[in-house]
Design an enzyme around this catalytic site. Structure first.
Site, PDB file in Angstrom:
ATOM      1  N   THR A  39      -1.628  60.600  32.472  1.00 21.33           N
ATOM      2  CA  THR A  39      -2.140  59.457  31.621  1.00 21.33           C
ATOM      3  C   THR A  39      -3.721  59.567  31.582  1.00 21.33           C
ATOM      4  OG1 THR A  39      -1.807  58.133  33.437  1.00 21.33           O
ATOM      5  CG2 THR A  39      -0.078  58.117  31.960  1.00 21.33           C
ATOM      6  N   ASN A  40      -4.413  60.353  32.281  1.00 19.74           N
ATOM      7  CA  ASN A  40      -5.854  60.364  32.365  1.00 19.74           C
ATOM      8  C   ASN A  40      -6.137  60.832  30.910  1.00 19.74           C
ATOM      9  OD1 ASN A  40      -8.620  61.415  32.609  1.00 19.74           O
ATOM     10  ND2 ASN A  40      -8.269  60.962  34.399  1.00 19.74           N
ATOM     11  N   GLN A  41      -7.217  60.189  30.384  1.00 19.85           N
ATOM     12  CA  GLN A  41      -7.808  60.434  28.760  1.00 19.85           C
ATOM     13  C   GLN A  41      -8.618  61.470  28.886  1.00 19.85           C
ATOM     14  OE1 GLN A  41      -8.751  56.411  28.592  1.00 19.85           O
ATOM     15  NE2 GLN A  41      -6.766  55.810  27.421  1.00 19.85           N
ATOM     16  N   SER A 140     -12.479  57.967  32.406  1.00 18.72           N
ATOM     17  CA  SER A 140     -11.417  58.662  31.707  1.00 18.72           C
ATOM     18  C   SER A 140      -9.849  58.291  32.220  1.00 18.72           C
ATOM     19  CB  SER A 140     -11.357  60.133  31.680  1.00 18.72           C
ATOM     20  OG  SER A 140     -11.010  60.856  32.676  1.00 18.72           O
TER      21      SER A 140
END
Length: 165
Positions: A39-41, A140
């Site tokens: 889920t880190n962008q 992020s």
């Protein structure tokens, strides 16, 4: 509380822009890959900067795409005591040699900090650095949900100016 040690820098002598996080999270450390938590962008955001869909690529291909655009990855904290992955849990940090970046990477023009902890520590450690732009970016991490992705993307897009200069 266990001591966590970070990952090696991803860079070469032509690196113009470093993006520095604080200290990789548990999953990244376990896998030995930057920004491994799904889920880190990060890969979406930096992909927008370089105009490439990095999320659809394997890790080695992602790193190659960054190298091709002269972007390096590393962290402000080299090791610290921390339970879990949150920056707020970092205790007794041992910082990486950020001052050595301009010596080791002669093409370096800018250092961007991914998140508040990285920016606070990094800017303090690099106070007085000559000829290097220091840029604070919104994190992020999916834990940084107070800022919409579109807003983060617009801020991260400012990094484009360092890619081809």
């Amino acid at each position: 509380m266990s001591v966590k040690s970070g990952l090696a820098p991803i860079a070469d002598r032509s690196t113009r822009l470093f993006i520095l996080g604080s200290l990789p999270g548990e999953r990244s450390l376990t896998e030995g890959r930057y920004y491994a938590f799904p889920t880190n962008q990060f890969w979406h955001l930096v992909g927008g900067v370089i105009g490439s869909d990095l999320q659809s690529l394997g890790y080695d291909q992602r790193l190659e795409a960054l190298r091709a655009r002269h972007i390096g990855l590393w962290d402000v904290v080299g090791a610290a005591s921390r339970d879990g992955s949150l920056d707020a849990a970092i205790r007794n940090p041992r910082h990486n040699d950020l001052a050595g970046l301009s010596r080791d990477y002669p093409e370096l023009k800018a250092i961007a900090f991914n998140g508040g902890r990285a920016a606070r520590d990094g800017v303090r450690l690099l106070a007085g650095a000559q000829g290097i732009d220091l840029i604070a970016l919104p994190s992020s991490s999916a834990a940084n949900a107070r800022m919409p992705l579109a807003e983060k993307s617009a801020i991260w897009a400012e990094l484009k100016r360092f890619l081809d200069s």
